[in-house]
Design an enzyme around this catalytic site. Structure first.
Site, PDB file in Angstrom:
ATOM      1  N   ASP A 189       0.795  -1.221   0.000  1.00  0.00           N
ATOM      2  CA  ASP A 189       0.000   0.000   0.000  1.00  0.00           C
ATOM      3  C   ASP A 189       0.829   1.273   0.000  1.00  0.00           C
ATOM      4  O   ASP A 189       0.324   2.335  -0.357  1.00  0.00           O
ATOM      5  CB  ASP A 189      -0.965  -0.011   1.180  1.00  0.00           C
ATOM      6  CG  ASP A 189      -2.133  -0.953   0.946  1.00  0.00           C
ATOM      7  OD1 ASP A 189      -2.520  -1.125  -0.223  1.00  0.00           O
ATOM      8  OD2 ASP A 189      -2.652  -1.530   1.914  1.00  0.00           O
TER       9      ASP A 189
ATOM     10  N   TYR B 191      -9.998   0.057   3.319  1.00  0.00           N
ATOM     11  CA  TYR B 191      -9.455   0.189   4.676  1.00  0.00           C
ATOM     12  C   TYR B 191      -9.022   1.617   4.984  1.00  0.00           C
ATOM     13  O   TYR B 191      -8.563   2.342   4.093  1.00  0.00           O
ATOM     14  CB  TYR B 191      -8.257  -0.729   4.869  1.00  0.00           C
ATOM     15  CG  TYR B 191      -8.578  -2.051   5.538  1.00  0.00           C
ATOM     16  CD1 TYR B 191      -8.930  -2.100   6.878  1.00  0.00           C
ATOM     17  CD2 TYR B 191      -8.512  -3.249   4.842  1.00  0.00           C
ATOM     18  CE1 TYR B 191      -9.212  -3.303   7.509  1.00  0.00           C
ATOM     19  CE2 TYR B 191      -8.797  -4.461   5.452  1.00  0.00           C
ATOM     20  CZ  TYR B 191      -9.145  -4.486   6.789  1.00  0.00           C
ATOM     21  OH  TYR B 191      -9.430  -5.676   7.413  1.00  0.00           O
TER      22      TYR B 191
END
Length: 801
Positions: free
Chosen positions: A336, A420
């Site tokens: 990420d 998320y």
């Protein structure tokens, strides 16, 4: 001064000041100037108009530490304070990564920035093709959806399935590297599909599967579009009545408590910190606040009471591997930070929601895909928090009590990466310790599974409304965070030791078999410093100064304690570990090299070679008396609960650095509150305390079984309690169950623990698992109502709530 005018004044200062601190992030103007210069130079090189897509324009931090530290002054380079050499000039460089769309090449540039655009110049330019893929930009995520929704076979399929194509939502994912088809010769994304029937519906409640799709986003074409054998194409999970998080769902057993009374946090005399530009000073600490599109928050030049502790600290990478071998979940191995960007996905924080109290905000300056700059207002929050008891002691003979409370300074940012949210926090404490925390929340990634089936690789969240309905499943997965800390304990030259608490061997020197001791092992090269966490020996790592000693003649140091360490559960031969081999160990240490910034290398997206820590450390370079960089991998294995739906309550993972050695000059990393006894099992203590040999016991209820060592352990000469009772091997199936958990800490005493020990916390938690149908805190009152309603003029340029 009101909030808006103060922020405006500060931005004017940062935009126009010609002499900035070497670590001050690039301004919006500097980003735009660097982008325009690179565009102009590449256009000249290519003899015509070219189309560039900018992945990042960030400050290229000075590689010459000695020059930076001479300019800074103090104790960085000497045990005697040195005056700052303000006249030292350090070139201000911008690192620019851009893709040449017309030729499918990648350009990596350094731009030296002057006091105006007329003084800017290109310092270096490298153009490569087919070897790397930079991080994905937000515009490319949009392209993925556009290309797919314009693809005739997909349009036809939606029509046949009765799906409104305008209601299909696309989450693009990087493919990682599994086969040569994923090599960086093409820029690829694969779409995860969801159906959002109503505008405010939870997007992830209705996943669509059964198709294998891959898109080349540079050529804007679908290069793979095929059904998955044995899977129904675009099977739709029915609407889940508990799927929406904006309004409180009617969770069974989730009755709302009485309305909370207001809780006000006020500091009538203002905050205790001071801010000058990007420099912060608080309770002996001083540091500079930085920010990058990849890492987000960066802290530079951390000192405590003028003594160096760390040169630079950041969250350098985040990897999320999923444990479901089914398509498409096996593809979910997100980097990420390296594939996307923690800083790039940060957002403005809201007073009273994300941060509460007397708040100071820093803005972030990021790059648009066109190579201009943009501002993320209030991207970083800084505030003080009460942190409970600092220390306490009562003289039981006289009853006299002394107690002190403590406070911490919290610096944080929050980013959203698809489903998320991640909150990244650095807590600085008055006892010179530093806690690094990540809070995970948001929405779990979901898949559709066939009617009547369960997957052992995940948790079923919703079974549908009938036996023929597809079901909603959330795969088990892991979240890994990599902290990179460039240490400087009382200077740049440090040594590294691993500390294990060991059981003493039997013999005349240990007649009662109770002996155990802390053993320090000097880690002499970076290959030896590739280490696992080990709670059985309370393993931690000690960084010691080579130039300063404490009052007992030992080198000063800091120790690193791992609280949240979990090994990767995928097979070591899995393809993810070609890119993420650094996950195989929880601790690494390397000698400083300005080119070694990220654990998986500079460009992990579609990377088909071993890069980063596993490659660098093969050199086995010496780390004796070196400029030491620590890398700690920490995280959590997430077995999804019903209570994590429709939005996941925040979960925290963390580690800490704390001083070790009489003065704040070393740091250690410790695991979370479970440690086995280190005395020999034959030691007499274990006749009375045999229950310490295991950390968990369970018994059927018996009103006479109240204490783990029996009713009367004092001078007891027989085996009593848990070790005795459990020899009966009574059934606990469907029983009235009693749990016994032994938790604690091995205390290797520090000079800092004298004359009274700062409070240390040990803990465990109980949480519901399938007890509720969904999260029981969905109906919490919304306390925050936005910055404008709460912000007031306060001293020291902070916002008060």
């Amino acid at each position: 001064m009101n909030v808006d005018s103060w922020r405006s004044d500060w931005e004017v200062f940062t935009e126009t000041a010609p002499h900035r601190h070497p670590f001050e992030p690039l301004s919006v103007d500097e980003i735009a100037r660097a982008g325009e210069l690179v565009r102009r130079e590449i256009s000249t090189l290519k003899h015509g108009d070219i189309k560039l897509l900018f992945s990042q324009i960030v400050l290229a931090e000075p590689s010459d530490k000695e020059l930076v530290l001479k300019k800074e002054g103090g104790l960085w380079l000497s045990n005697v304070p040195v005056a700052p050499e303000y006249k030292i000039k350090i070139p201000r460089l911008a690192e620019v990564v851009a893709m040449i769309q017309t030729t499918k090449e990648t350009a990596i540039s350094l731009v030296q920035l002057g006091e105006s655009s007329q003084q800017d110049r290109l310092a270096s330019l490298e153009i490569t093709k087919g070897k790397i893929q930079p991080a994905i930009t937000s515009g490319e995520y949009t392209i993925t959806a556009e290309v797919l929704k314009q693809y005739p076979p997909f349009i036809k399929l939606c029509r046949e399935r009765g799906l409104d194509i305008s209601k299909i939502r696309v989450d693009p994912w990087c493919p990682g590297y599994f086969t040569e088809a994923d090599a960086p010769t093409k820029r690829l994304l694969w779409p995860s599909l969801y159906y959002q029937e109503e505008e405010r519906d939870n997007i992830y409640a209705r996943p669509l599967g059964g198709l294998e799709i891959m898109i080349d986003i540079q050529s804007r074409e679908v290069i793979k579009f095929q059904p998955i054998p044995g899977k129904e194409i675009m099977a739709l999970v029915p609407r889940d009545p508990l799927m929406n998080y904006e309004t409180a769902p009617a969770c069974s057993n989730a009755k709302k408590d009485a309305t909370l009374k207001p809780l006000h946090i006020t500091q009538p005399e203002g905050a205790s910190f001071t801010v000058s530009g990007r420099k912060v000073e608080w309770q002996g600490w001083s540091f500079y606040v930085g920010f990058t599109s990849r890492e987000g928050l960066v802290l530079h030049l951390g000192k405590f009471r003028d003594r160096p502790v760390f040169y630079r600290s950041s969250f350098a990478e985040m990897v999320v591997p999923y444990g479901d071998p089914e398509y498409p979940n096996f593809l979910k191995n997100a980097f990420d930070a390296g594939e996307d960007g923690l800083g790039r996905n940060t957002h403005s924080l809201t007073l009273g929601c994300d941060c509460k109290g007397l708040i100071y905000y820093f803005d972030a300056f990021l790059t648009t895909k066109e190579g201009t700059g943009k501002v993320i207002k209030n991207a970083i929050c800084m505030h003080e928090e009460d942190d409970g008891i600092a220390w306490k002691h009562m003289d039981w003979r006289t009853g006299h009590t002394e107690v002190r409370r403590r406070r911490k300074l919290v610096i944080s940012f929050v980013c959203t990466i698809a489903n998320y949210e991640y909150g990244f926090y650095v807590d600085l404490h008055q006892n010179a310790s530093v806690h690094f925390n990540v809070k995970l929340t948001g929405i779990v990634s979901t898949s559709a599974i066939p009617p009547g089936q369960d997957s052992k690789y995940g948790t079923t969240l919703f079974r549908g409304n009938g036996k023929s309905d597809y079901q909603l499943m959330a795969p088990t997965h892991q979240h890994y965070f990599v902290a990179r800390i460039d240490m400087a304990v009382d200077g740049l030259k440090n040594n590294l030791y691993e500390v294990n608490v060991k059981r003493e061997s039997p013999g005349e020197h240990n007649p009662h078999l109770n002996g155990f001791y802390a053993e320090n092992t000097h880690l002499e090269n970076e290959k030896d410093a590739i280490r696992d966490c080990n709670t059985a020996t309370s393993r931690h790592w000690l960084v010691q100064s080579t130039s300063r000693k404490n009052r007992v003649g030992e080198p000063t140091g800091y120790v690193l304690h791992p609280f949240s360490s979990t090994p990767p559960l995928g097979d070591p031969r899995a393809m993810i570990f070609k890119r993420a081999g650094f996950l195989q160990k929880q601790f690494w240490a390397t000698p400083f090299n300005p080119k070694e910034r990220f654990p998986g290398g500079d460009f992990p997206n579609q990377c088909n070679t071993v890069e980063g820590l596993p490659k660098w450390t093969q050199q086995a370079r010496s780390i004796i008396g070196s400029d030491l960089v620590l890398w700690h991998i920490f995280g959590v294995t997430h077995v999804v609960r019903l209570e994590d739906w429709p939005v996941m309550p925040a979960v925290q993972v963390s580690f800490k650095l704390e001083p070790f050695g009489g003065e704040p000059t070393g740091y250690v990393l410790h695991p979370f509150s479970s440690t086995p006894p280190l005395g020999d099992p034959r030691a007499m203590i274990f006749k009375r305390a045999g229950f310490l040999q295991k950390q968990f016991w369970a018994t059927p209820f018996n009103p006479k079984e109240r204490f783990p060592g029996g009713d009367f352990p004092n001078q007891c000469n027989t085996v009593e309690g848990l070790p005795k009772w459990t020899q009966q091997a009574r059934s606990i199936i469907g029983s009235d169950l009693v749990l016994w958990h032994i938790f604690g800490v091995t205390h290797v005493v520090r000079l800092e623990d004298w004359p009274v020990m700062p409070a240390v916390q040990v803990s465990f938690k109980l949480e519901p698992f399938g007890f509720f149908d969904c999260s029981p805190i969905m109906d919490l009152d919304k306390e925050c109502k936005g910055v404008d309603e709460y912000a007031k003029p306060v001293p020291q340029q902070a916002n008060n709530l």
